[in-house]
Design a protein around this motif. Structure first.
Motif, short mmCIF file in Angstrom:
data_model
loop_
_atom_site.label_atom_id
_atom_site.label_comp_id
_atom_site.label_asym_id
_atom_site.label_seq_id
_atom_site.Cartn_x
_atom_site.Cartn_y
_atom_site.Cartn_z
N ASN A 162 -17.72 11.61 10.24
CA ASN A 162 -17.94 10.67 9.15
C ASN A 162 -17.52 11.26 7.81
N ARG A 163 -16.29 11.61 7.71
CA ARG A 163 -15.75 12.05 6.44
C ARG A 163 -14.48 11.26 6.13
N GLY A 164 -14.46 10.02 6.65
CA GLY A 164 -13.33 9.13 6.40
C GLY A 164 -12.20 9.28 7.39
N ARG A 165 -12.31 10.26 8.31
CA ARG A 165 -11.23 10.47 9.26
C ARG A 165 -11.80 10.89 10.60
N ARG A 166 -11.08 10.58 11.65
CA ARG A 166 -11.43 11.03 13.00
C ARG A 166 -10.15 11.40 13.72
N ARG A 167 -10.26 12.30 14.67
CA ARG A 167 -9.09 12.68 15.46
C ARG A 167 -9.22 12.09 16.86
N VAL A 168 -8.31 11.19 17.16
CA VAL A 168 -8.22 10.68 18.53
C VAL A 168 -7.57 11.76 19.37
N ASN A 169 -8.19 12.12 20.47
CA ASN A 169 -7.65 13.17 21.35
C ASN A 169 -7.88 12.73 22.78
N GLU A 170 -6.86 12.15 23.40
CA GLU A 170 -6.96 11.65 24.76
C GLU A 170 -6.00 12.41 25.67
N SER A 171 -6.36 12.50 26.94
CA SER A 171 -5.58 13.36 27.85
C SER A 171 -5.41 12.73 29.23
N LEU A 172 -4.42 13.23 29.92
CA LEU A 172 -4.24 12.99 31.35
C LEU A 172 -4.32 14.34 32.05
N VAL A 173 -5.06 14.40 33.14
CA VAL A 173 -5.09 15.61 33.97
C VAL A 173 -4.25 15.33 35.20
N LEU A 174 -3.11 16.01 35.26
CA LEU A 174 -2.14 15.76 36.33
C LEU A 174 -2.16 16.87 37.37
N ASN A 175 -1.78 16.48 38.56
CA ASN A 175 -1.78 17.39 39.71
C ASN A 175 -0.84 18.57 39.48
N TYR A 176 -1.15 19.69 40.14
CA TYR A 176 -0.30 20.89 40.04
C TYR A 176 1.13 20.59 40.48
N ARG A 177 1.28 19.66 41.42
CA ARG A 177 2.60 19.37 41.98
C ARG A 177 3.43 18.45 41.10
N GLN A 178 2.84 17.96 40.00
CA GLN A 178 3.58 17.11 39.07
C GLN A 178 4.58 17.95 38.27
N ASN A 179 5.82 17.51 38.24
CA ASN A 179 6.86 18.19 37.46
C ASN A 179 6.54 18.07 35.97
N PRO A 180 6.32 19.18 35.27
CA PRO A 180 5.97 19.11 33.84
C PRO A 180 7.05 18.44 32.99
N ASP A 181 8.32 18.65 33.33
CA ASP A 181 9.39 18.04 32.54
C ASP A 181 9.29 16.51 32.56
N ASP A 182 9.02 15.95 33.74
CA ASP A 182 8.86 14.49 33.85
C ASP A 182 7.62 14.03 33.08
N ALA A 183 6.53 14.80 33.19
CA ALA A 183 5.30 14.44 32.48
C ALA A 183 5.50 14.47 30.97
N PHE A 184 6.27 15.47 30.50
CA PHE A 184 6.54 15.58 29.06
C PHE A 184 7.25 14.33 28.54
N LYS A 185 8.24 13.86 29.29
CA LYS A 185 9.00 12.68 28.87
C LYS A 185 8.09 11.45 28.78
N VAL A 186 7.21 11.31 29.75
CA VAL A 186 6.30 10.17 29.76
C VAL A 186 5.33 10.24 28.58
N MET A 187 4.77 11.40 28.34
CA MET A 187 3.80 11.56 27.26
C MET A 187 4.44 11.35 25.89
N GLU A 188 5.65 11.82 25.73
CA GLU A 188 6.36 11.61 24.46
C GLU A 188 6.65 10.12 24.24
N GLU A 189 6.94 9.41 25.33
CA GLU A 189 7.18 7.98 25.25
C GLU A 189 5.88 7.25 24.88
N VAL A 190 4.75 7.68 25.44
CA VAL A 190 3.46 7.08 25.11
C VAL A 190 3.15 7.28 23.62
#
Length: 271
Positions: A162-190
């Motif tokens: 309550n100081r006029g600002r808040r930080r939205v911080n949301e996450s996805l927890v992805l499987n070890y077998r998920q390719n990070p490069d593909d995940a990065f592209k999706v997250m950047e698009e989001v």
């Protein structure tokens, strides 16, 4: 004579003292409220917090005075005071954590770290609106509707939004077998989609420029509960828009995970 004799009876005297203490507490509270109503040197949230805290203090003091009066009828006052000092010393050792709660509660209040109605994050994992500030604990209403109570001595970290600002911080927890490069592209698009669709929620400076847009923070934690990696997205938003902005970001993350067949982390618990 009848009334004089009546007031000498112990039950009547106890009842009279109890009613007197209740009236005194009532008038003290009304006086404090009237004082704040007639003055304006404190902001509304600060006044509300002090009022809430003073109600708790007067209740405790009223009960303490009543029990002291009650005990004085069974023990001599001198012995009672002497015994009370000894008893208080013993209780201080036994109830160290309770005393620490009171001291830390006063510290939070005097340093103006919290106010009634503030949105806070406690110990990094509990967040919600402060509904009650007592002498020993805080009660916060979480976003899931549950009322969470925590003693001051158990608060290791407190973040006040309550100081006029808040930080939205949301996450996805992805499987070890998920390719990070593909995940990065999706997250950047989001992040791009959120900036286009929900830019009105962002906190802006005097020139109308967002202080921090929706951004992909890459992998913020590895080996989350032995299930996978955490990919996070965050932004600075206006306090009043925090809840709605968080909901929108979670929706976009869920939709992106679905459309792009991201491999979500799974629990290995088969019980």
């Amino acid at each position: 004579m009848f009334f004089s004799g009546l007031f000498q009876q112990f039950p009547v005297k106890v009842l009279t003292v109890a009613l007197l203490i209740i009236l005194i507490v009532y008038f003290i509270r009304k006086s404090i409220k009237l004082f704040f109503d007639k003055t304006s040197f404190l902001d509304e949230k600060r006044e509300e917090t002090l009022m809430h805290f003073s109600n708790q203090v007067t209740k405790v003091l009223g009960l303490a005075l009543f029990f002291i009066y009650l005990l004085s009828h069974f023990f001599k006052l001198g012995k009672l005071i002497t015994g009370s000092v000894v008893l208080a010393s013993a209780l201080a050792l036994i109830f160290q954590h309770i005393i620490r709660d009171y001291i830390m509660g006063l510290t939070y209040l005097l340093e103006r770290q919290i106010h009634h109605g503030d949105y806070v994050i406690l110990n990094g994992n509990r967040q919600g609106k402060i509904e009650e500030i007592s002498m020993r604990y805080l009660k916060i209403r979480q976003y899931d509707g549950y009322l969470y109570t925590v003693s001051y001595s158990n608060i290791t970290e407190l973040q006040n939004g309550n100081r006029g600002r808040r930080r939205v911080n949301e996450s996805l927890v992805l499987n070890y077998r998920q390719n990070p490069d593909d995940a990065f592209k999706v997250m950047e698009e989001v992040a791009r989609i959120c900036n286009e669709k929900y830019g009105q929620y962002l906190l802006k400076d005097e020139n109308g420029v967002p202080e921090e847009s929706f951004q992909f923070k890459q992998i913020t934690e590895l080996n989350v509960d032995f299930r996978g990696h955490q990919y996070s997205l965050s932004a600075l938003v206006k306090e009043n828009d925090f809840v709605e902005a968080s909901k929108k970001v979670r929706y976009e993350l869920a939709m992106a995970a679905y459309k792009n067949d991201l491999m979500m982390a799974e629990s290995f618990n088969t019980n």
